[in-house]
Structure formats: structure tokens, C-alpha cells
Design a protein around this motif. Structure first.
Motif, PDB file in Angstrom:
ATOM      1  N   GLY A  88       0.893  -1.109  -0.022  1.00 18.87           N
ATOM      2  CA  GLY A  88      -0.025  -0.085   0.078  1.00 18.87           C
ATOM      3  C   GLY A  88       0.878   1.378   0.077  1.00 18.87           C
ATOM      4  O   GLY A  88       1.945   1.167   0.080  1.00 18.87           O
ATOM      5  N   GLU A  89       0.096   2.331  -0.187  1.00 18.86           N
ATOM      6  CA  GLU A  89       0.770   3.753  -0.306  1.00 18.86           C
ATOM      7  C   GLU A  89       1.731   4.037   1.160  1.00 18.86           C
ATOM      8  O   GLU A  89       2.866   4.737   0.898  1.00 18.86           O
ATOM      9  CB  GLU A  89       0.031   4.771  -0.248  1.00 18.86           C
ATOM     10  N   GLY A 122       1.184  -1.967  -6.919  1.00 16.43           N
ATOM     11  CA  GLY A 122       1.789  -1.001  -7.570  1.00 16.43           C
ATOM     12  C   GLY A 122       2.961  -0.248  -6.389  1.00 16.43           C
ATOM     13  O   GLY A 122       3.930   0.285  -7.087  1.00 16.43           O
ATOM     14  N   ALA A 123       2.372   0.075  -5.567  1.00 14.54           N
ATOM     15  CA  ALA A 123       3.316   0.819  -4.452  1.00 14.54           C
ATOM     16  C   ALA A 123       4.385   0.189  -4.029  1.00 14.54           C
ATOM     17  O   ALA A 123       5.475   0.984  -3.990  1.00 14.54           O
ATOM     18  CB  ALA A 123       2.192   1.239  -3.242  1.00 14.54           C
ATOM     19  N   ILE A 124       4.525  -0.914  -3.614  1.00 17.05           N
ATOM     20  CA  ILE A 124       5.674  -1.644  -2.959  1.00 17.05           C
ATOM     21  C   ILE A 124       6.453  -1.905  -4.006  1.00 17.05           C
ATOM     22  O   ILE A 124       7.748  -1.880  -4.279  1.00 17.05           O
ATOM     23  CB  ILE A 124       5.271  -3.000  -2.427  1.00 17.05           C
ATOM     24  N   ILE A 125       5.914  -2.085  -5.550  1.00 18.05           N
ATOM     25  CA  ILE A 125       6.947  -2.565  -6.586  1.00 18.05           C
ATOM     26  C   ILE A 125       7.647  -1.078  -6.938  1.00 18.05           C
ATOM     27  O   ILE A 125       8.785  -0.970  -7.352  1.00 18.05           O
ATOM     28  CB  ILE A 125       5.789  -3.005  -7.720  1.00 18.05           C
ATOM     29  N   ASP A 126       6.771   0.093  -6.891  1.00 24.95           N
ATOM     30  CA  ASP A 126       7.423   1.172  -7.076  1.00 24.95           C
ATOM     31  C   ASP A 126       8.844   1.453  -6.187  1.00 24.95           C
ATOM     32  O   ASP A 126       9.631   2.109  -6.591  1.00 24.95           O
ATOM     33  CB  ASP A 126       6.490   2.428  -6.875  1.00 24.95           C
ATOM     34  N   MET A 127       8.375   1.184  -4.772  1.00 21.45           N
ATOM     35  CA  MET A 127       9.271   1.757  -3.832  1.00 21.45           C
ATOM     36  C   MET A 127      10.541   0.643  -4.029  1.00 21.45           C
ATOM     37  O   MET A 127      11.716   1.042  -3.920  1.00 21.45           O
ATOM     38  CB  MET A 127       8.909   1.413  -2.429  1.00 21.45           C
ATOM     39  N   VAL A 128      10.419  -0.748  -4.319  1.00 21.32           N
ATOM     40  CA  VAL A 128      11.281  -1.477  -4.464  1.00 21.32           C
ATOM     41  C   VAL A 128      12.240  -1.483  -5.675  1.00 21.32           C
ATOM     42  O   VAL A 128      13.529  -1.445  -5.605  1.00 21.32           O
ATOM     43  CB  VAL A 128      10.669  -3.065  -4.368  1.00 21.32           C
ATOM     44  N   GLY A 129      11.540  -0.691  -6.886  1.00 20.10           N
ATOM     45  CA  GLY A 129      12.257  -0.437  -7.801  1.00 20.10           C
ATOM     46  C   GLY A 129      13.082   0.579  -7.532  1.00 20.10           C
ATOM     47  O   GLY A 129      14.353   0.698  -8.258  1.00 20.10           O
ATOM     48  N   TYR A 130      12.941   1.548  -6.950  1.00 16.83           N
ATOM     49  CA  TYR A 130      13.730   2.698  -6.569  1.00 16.83           C
ATOM     50  C   TYR A 130      14.708   2.348  -5.983  1.00 16.83           C
ATOM     51  O   TYR A 130      15.997   2.579  -6.264  1.00 16.83           O
ATOM     52  CB  TYR A 130      12.778   3.751  -5.818  1.00 16.83           C
ATOM     53  N   ALA A 131      14.583   1.370  -4.780  1.00 17.66           N
ATOM     54  CA  ALA A 131      15.730   0.967  -4.125  1.00 17.66           C
ATOM     55  C   ALA A 131      16.803   0.232  -4.785  1.00 17.66           C
ATOM     56  O   ALA A 131      18.075   0.383  -4.723  1.00 17.66           O
ATOM     57  CB  ALA A 131      15.359   0.149  -2.726  1.00 17.66           C
ATOM     58  N   ALA A 132      16.399  -0.552  -5.753  1.00 19.88           N
ATOM     59  CA  ALA A 132      17.146  -1.375  -6.638  1.00 19.88           C
ATOM     60  C   ALA A 132      17.750  -0.670  -7.673  1.00 19.88           C
ATOM     61  O   ALA A 132      19.061  -0.857  -7.927  1.00 19.88           O
ATOM     62  CB  ALA A 132      16.129  -2.611  -7.452  1.00 19.88           C
ATOM     63  N   ALA A 133      17.151   0.584  -8.258  1.00 21.98           N
ATOM     64  CA  ALA A 133      17.860   1.478  -9.151  1.00 21.98           C
ATOM     65  C   ALA A 133      19.008   2.376  -8.456  1.00 21.98           C
ATOM     66  O   ALA A 133      20.063   2.742  -9.361  1.00 21.98           O
ATOM     67  CB  ALA A 133      16.793   2.497  -9.598  1.00 21.98           C
ATOM     68  N   ASN A 277      -5.416  11.282   2.887  1.00 20.96           N
ATOM     69  CA  ASN A 277      -4.486  10.747   3.532  1.00 20.96           C
ATOM     70  C   ASN A 277      -4.420   9.365   3.057  1.00 20.96           C
ATOM     71  O   ASN A 277      -4.258   8.358   3.692  1.00 20.96           O
ATOM     72  CB  ASN A 277      -4.786  10.506   5.056  1.00 20.96           C
ATOM     73  N   TYR A 278      -4.622   9.135   1.701  1.00 21.47           N
ATOM     74  CA  TYR A 278      -4.388   7.788   0.718  1.00 21.47           C
ATOM     75  C   TYR A 278      -5.386   6.811   1.297  1.00 21.47           C
ATOM     76  O   TYR A 278      -5.063   5.715   1.217  1.00 21.47           O
ATOM     77  CB  TYR A 278      -2.923   7.219   1.170  1.00 21.47           C
ATOM     78  N   GLN A 279      -6.471   7.251   1.710  1.00 22.27           N
ATOM     79  CA  GLN A 279      -7.498   6.523   2.031  1.00 22.27           C
ATOM     80  C   GLN A 279      -8.283   5.928   0.600  1.00 22.27           C
ATOM     81  O   GLN A 279      -8.828   4.958   0.398  1.00 22.27           O
ATOM     82  CB  GLN A 279      -8.638   7.016   2.868  1.00 22.27           C
ATOM     83  N   LEU A 280      -8.133   6.788  -0.203  1.00 23.96           N
ATOM     84  CA  LEU A 280      -8.567   6.517  -1.681  1.00 23.96           C
ATOM     85  C   LEU A 280      -7.367   5.481  -2.397  1.00 23.96           C
ATOM     86  O   LEU A 280      -6.208   5.984  -2.192  1.00 23.96           O
ATOM     87  CB  LEU A 280      -8.744   7.829  -2.886  1.00 23.96           C
ATOM     88  N   ARG A 281      -7.844   4.442  -2.927  1.00 19.70           N
ATOM     89  CA  ARG A 281      -6.943   3.770  -3.848  1.00 19.70           C
ATOM     90  C   ARG A 281      -6.503   4.666  -4.923  1.00 19.70           C
ATOM     91  O   ARG A 281      -7.165   5.501  -5.317  1.00 19.70           O
ATOM     92  CB  ARG A 281      -7.502   2.503  -4.346  1.00 19.70           C
ATOM     93  N   HIS A 282      -5.177   4.377  -5.365  1.00 21.83           N
ATOM     94  CA  HIS A 282      -4.969   5.233  -6.579  1.00 21.83           C
ATOM     95  C   HIS A 282      -5.792   5.083  -7.763  1.00 21.83           C
ATOM     96  O   HIS A 282      -6.217   6.301  -8.492  1.00 21.83           O
ATOM     97  CB  HIS A 282      -3.407   4.759  -6.990  1.00 21.83           C
ATOM     98  N   GLY A 283      -6.204   4.152  -8.057  1.00 25.86           N
ATOM     99  CA  GLY A 283      -7.004   3.899  -9.145  1.00 25.86           C
ATOM    100  C   GLY A 283      -8.436   4.549  -8.871  1.00 25.86           C
ATOM    101  O   GLY A 283      -8.899   5.236 -10.073  1.00 25.86           O
ATOM    102  N   GLU A 284      -9.123   4.725  -7.745  1.00 28.76           N
ATOM    103  CA  GLU A 284     -10.271   5.310  -7.429  1.00 28.76           C
ATOM    104  C   GLU A 284      -9.881   6.589  -7.511  1.00 28.76           C
ATOM    105  O   GLU A 284     -10.826   7.601  -8.084  1.00 28.76           O
ATOM    106  CB  GLU A 284     -10.528   4.884  -5.888  1.00 28.76           C
ATOM    107  N   ALA A 285      -8.782   7.154  -7.106  1.00 30.59           N
ATOM    108  CA  ALA A 285      -8.438   8.728  -7.296  1.00 30.59           C
ATOM    109  C   ALA A 285      -8.417   8.919  -8.845  1.00 30.59           C
ATOM    110  O   ALA A 285      -8.914  10.021  -9.138  1.00 30.59           O
ATOM    111  CB  ALA A 285      -7.197   9.105  -6.610  1.00 30.59           C
ATOM    112  N   VAL A 286      -7.667   8.023  -9.588  1.00 33.21           N
ATOM    113  CA  VAL A 286      -7.638   8.532 -11.118  1.00 33.21           C
ATOM    114  C   VAL A 286      -9.121   8.614 -11.501  1.00 33.21           C
ATOM    115  O   VAL A 286      -9.264   9.287 -12.652  1.00 33.21           O
ATOM    116  CB  VAL A 286      -6.798   7.204 -11.824  1.00 33.21           C
TER     117      VAL A 286
END
Length: 387
Positions: A88-89, A122-133, A277-286
Motif C-alpha cells: 500500500g501507499e 503498484g506501491a511496493i513495486i514502485d518503492m522496491v524498484g527505486y531501491a534497486a535502481a 491521507n491515501y484512503q483512496l486507492r490510486h485507481g479510485e482517485a484516477v
């Protein structure tokens, strides 16, 4: 001595693939093994897995399956550790989780010829990708997304990021993954909110790029809402294909310019996520951001009332709540401040993607705040009457 400027240019070719699977870590499924063997088949490759805790909760056998799969194929797969982290976010909201992944990379001696394997939303993949990069200036990454939104959009791109200074994706990199693997089995355990919310990204690309795709989504709106497998798999495949084609053929894969059509609806979405406060899922906000921007497009004469009603009807049939959670002028003004924050994030000239027809994008470089305020009021009034 004439010290003239030294100029040079170079190009780098990037290749990465999106694979589709069912039961990825079953012993008779050779896809993951072959992906690693295609990279190196003469010695075992080190693998650090980082897994979303929510995924482990829904698939309690996953960690043991990963260990067994790697053990059976130990001549090629050297499983070092499986880190289980909150998804999650919240996983993106500070550097805390990045530090944990970096520590895992360091302690397991993951080098540039090893792999970090991120499994989750998507959130954890974003974060892990940043660390790996940023580790060793880039270690190899395999993404295994587990939600509709990450399988059709966020995990198939080349961006990695975390939130910082209370701003969405303030810290990040452009670093293509080695591979992405969509395993449809992970979708079976999604909450209804997560099943639906990922469809927002498909609606996004359909509205700006492909009228026929939007017609397909419209024709299958109830089937998608009712979790029918075949239409969802098509939506994921088509959306991911269009996303990857845009990256490779759009002429600006690392977003050095100001136009970012794949961020249609996102200026408001990013701000709404923060405001709730990220209570909305990203897709719901989109979805809410798309609804607002098509309403604004109607306000400025770009699309007809009938097209606006059609788009909103399709989205609500799928199950989206398109009401904006704004209860005062202060909250409306806070949302509108997201336009300037979006310009700052892009840099340079403000560019907001709207549509002039279903399937046709239309970039604008200024927003009439008065008309955008009217669009907010019009959208909320429309759905207040239906309650």
C-alpha cells in the motif's frame, strides 16, 4: 590554447518483456526459471525477493513455494532471502522501507548481476524498484505485480518512486525492469475495490488513444464489475500493450518534455490521494480525476454533453464512485493547487491532457480555475442527484 567545448552523444537500447502466467511458482511452470537462464545459464544467479505482506496474507503458501521452486532449481536460482514488507501507499511515504530493501541488498551481496524480485501491488513495486535502481547504480529488477492496476499500468512502465515532502513520487528514477510477469492467480483474492480500481487506467488509455477499446470496456462494463476473468484479462493485456507501446514509440520514454498523456486525470488524482491521507486507492482517485477532467473538457467545449454522460455512465456501471470528497471552498482550493504542483513535477510549461473526442487526446497549457471550479460543482451535483 583553444579549449573548445567537447560534445558527444550516445544512445542506449533498452529491452524488457511482459510475460503472462498462471501459477508462476508451481514446480512444473518453467517461465521464471527460463527468464533467469536466458540471462545466465552457467551458474546460479542470486535472488532477493521482496513480497507485499498483504499478498502473503492472501497466499500463505507463497513463501514456501518460492523457496521450494528455487531449491529444486538451485543450479540456476540462488534464493538469498524473502523480505516481507507492508504494501500500500504507506510503503512509499518515507525512506524507511527503501532502507530495509537496501539493507537486504547489501547483506545478501546482491550485485549488478543479481536480481531483486518485487511481488505485490503498484506501491511496493514502485518503492522496491527505486531501491534497486539506486543500489550499486542499478541492480536488476523483476516485477511480479499482483493487482489489476499494477498488471495493466504501474508495473509495466519504466518509473520507480517514493513520496517525499508530502508530494507524490517526488523521489524517483527511470529504470526499466529486466522483466515483468503477470500471474493471473493473484487477482483471484483481490478485494472488490482493488479489482475495480485498476480498470481506471484502462479507461484512461482508451479515452486518449483508442475509441474501440473504450467501446469494449463499455460493452463489458457489467462483466468487469462482476469479476469475469476473460474480459478482465483482455483489458489488462490491451492496456499494458498500449502503455508499453507509448513508452517505446512515444518519443519521450524518460519524460524530458512537458507532455505526459498517460497522466490523464492524474493531476487531481495525486492531490486527492494526499488530501484523503491515501484512503483512496490510486485507481479510485484516477477515476475521479478522469471524471473531473472530462467534465471540464465539456465546460470548455471540447466534448459534447452526450459524450460526457456516456463516459460517466460507463464508469459508474463498472462501480466507480465519482463524487469528489470536497466539502468546502478551502478543500476545493486545495485541490486546485494540485494543478501548479503538477506543473512543478513536470517542469517547464503546464501541460494538462484532456480529450476532444473519445479516443483523441487534446493537450492544454492553461486551466481556467473558474471553469474548473464549475466542473467540480457540476460533477458533484450530478451524482448528488442520483443518491
Amino acid at each position: 590554447m583553444d579549449l573548445r567545448p567537447i560534445k558527444q552523444s550516445f544512445s542506449v537500447e533498452y529491452n524488457y518483456q511482459l510475460h503472462f502466467a498462471k501459477g508462476l511458482f508451481k514446480l512444473d511452470n518453467l517461465l521464471f526459471l527460463n527468464i533467469i537462464k536466458d540471462y545466465k545459464d552457467y551458474e546460479a544467479v542470486k535472488l532477493l525477493f521482496v513480497v507485499d505482506k498483504g499478498v502473503v496474507g492472501h497466499h500463505p503458501e507463497l513463501l514456501s513455494k518460492i523457496s521450494e521452486y528455487c531449491s529444486v532449481n538451485k543450479n540456476y536460482l540462488a534464493h538469498t532471502q524473502s523480505l516481507v514488507l507492508d504494501g500500500g501507499e504507506q510503503s512509499k511515504n518515507s525512506a524507511e522501507y527503501v532502507d530495509i530493501v537496501l539493507k537486504g541488498i547489501n547483506e545478501n551481496a546482491i550485485c549488478r548481476h543479481s536480481f531483486v524480485v518485487a511481488i505485490g501491488g503498484g506501491a511496493i513495486i514502485d518503492m522496491v524498484g527505486y531501491a534497486a535502481a539506486i543500489a550499486h547504480r542499478g541492480v536488476k529488477l523483476i516485477r511480479i505485480p499482483t493487482t489489476v492496476l499494477s498488471q495493466n499500468d504501474s508495473a509495466v512502465g519504466v518509473k520507480n518512486s517514493i513520496n517525499f515532502f508530502k508530494k507524490k513520487n517526488f523521489l524517483g528514477t527511470f529504470a526499466p525492469p529486466f522483466a515483468i510477469i503477470n500471474d493471473s492467480d493473484f487477482l483471484k483474492t483481490l478485494e472488490q475495490r482493488d479489482w475495480i480500481s485498476g480498470i481506471a487506467e484502462a479507461i484512461k488509455v482508451a479515452l486518449i488513444k483508442d475509441k474501440h477499446f473504450f467501446t469494449y470496456i463499455s460493452d463489458n462494463a457489467l462483466a468487469l464489475r462482476n469479476r469475469e476473468h476473460e474480459p478482465m484479462q483482455y483489458v489488462i493485456y490491451k492496456c499494458a500493450e498500449m502503455h508499453m507501446h507509448h513508452i517505446s514509440q512515444g518519443g519521450d520514454p524518460f519524460e524530458s518534455g512537458s507532455s505526459r498523456p498517460l497522466d490523464f486525470g492524474h493531476w487531481a488524482a495525486h492531490k486527492l490521494e494526499y488530501m484523503t491521507n491515501y484512503q483512496l486507492r490510486h485507481g479510485e482517485a484516477v477515476a475521479k480525476g478522469i471524471a473531473l477532467d472530462v467534465t471540464y473538457a465539456h465546460q470548455v467545449g471540447l466534448i459534447s454533453e452526450s459524450d460526457l454522460d456516456y463516459i460517466l455512465s460507463v464508469m459508474t456501471t463498472i462501480g466507480f464512485d465519482l463524487m469528489l470528497p470536497l466539502n468546502s471552498d478551502v478543500e476545493i482550493n486545495n485541490l486546485l493547487a494540485g494543478i501548479e504542483e503538477f506543473r512543478e513535477h513536470l517542469g517547464g510549461e503546464l501541460t494538462i491532457t484532456l480529450i476532444s473526442d473519445i479516443g483523441t487526446k487534446h493537450d492544454v497549457h492553461e486551466i481556467d480555475l473558474g471553469l474548473m471550479t464549475q466542473a467540480i460543482e457540476k460533477l458533484n451535483h450530478h451524482f448528488a442527484l442520483k443518491q
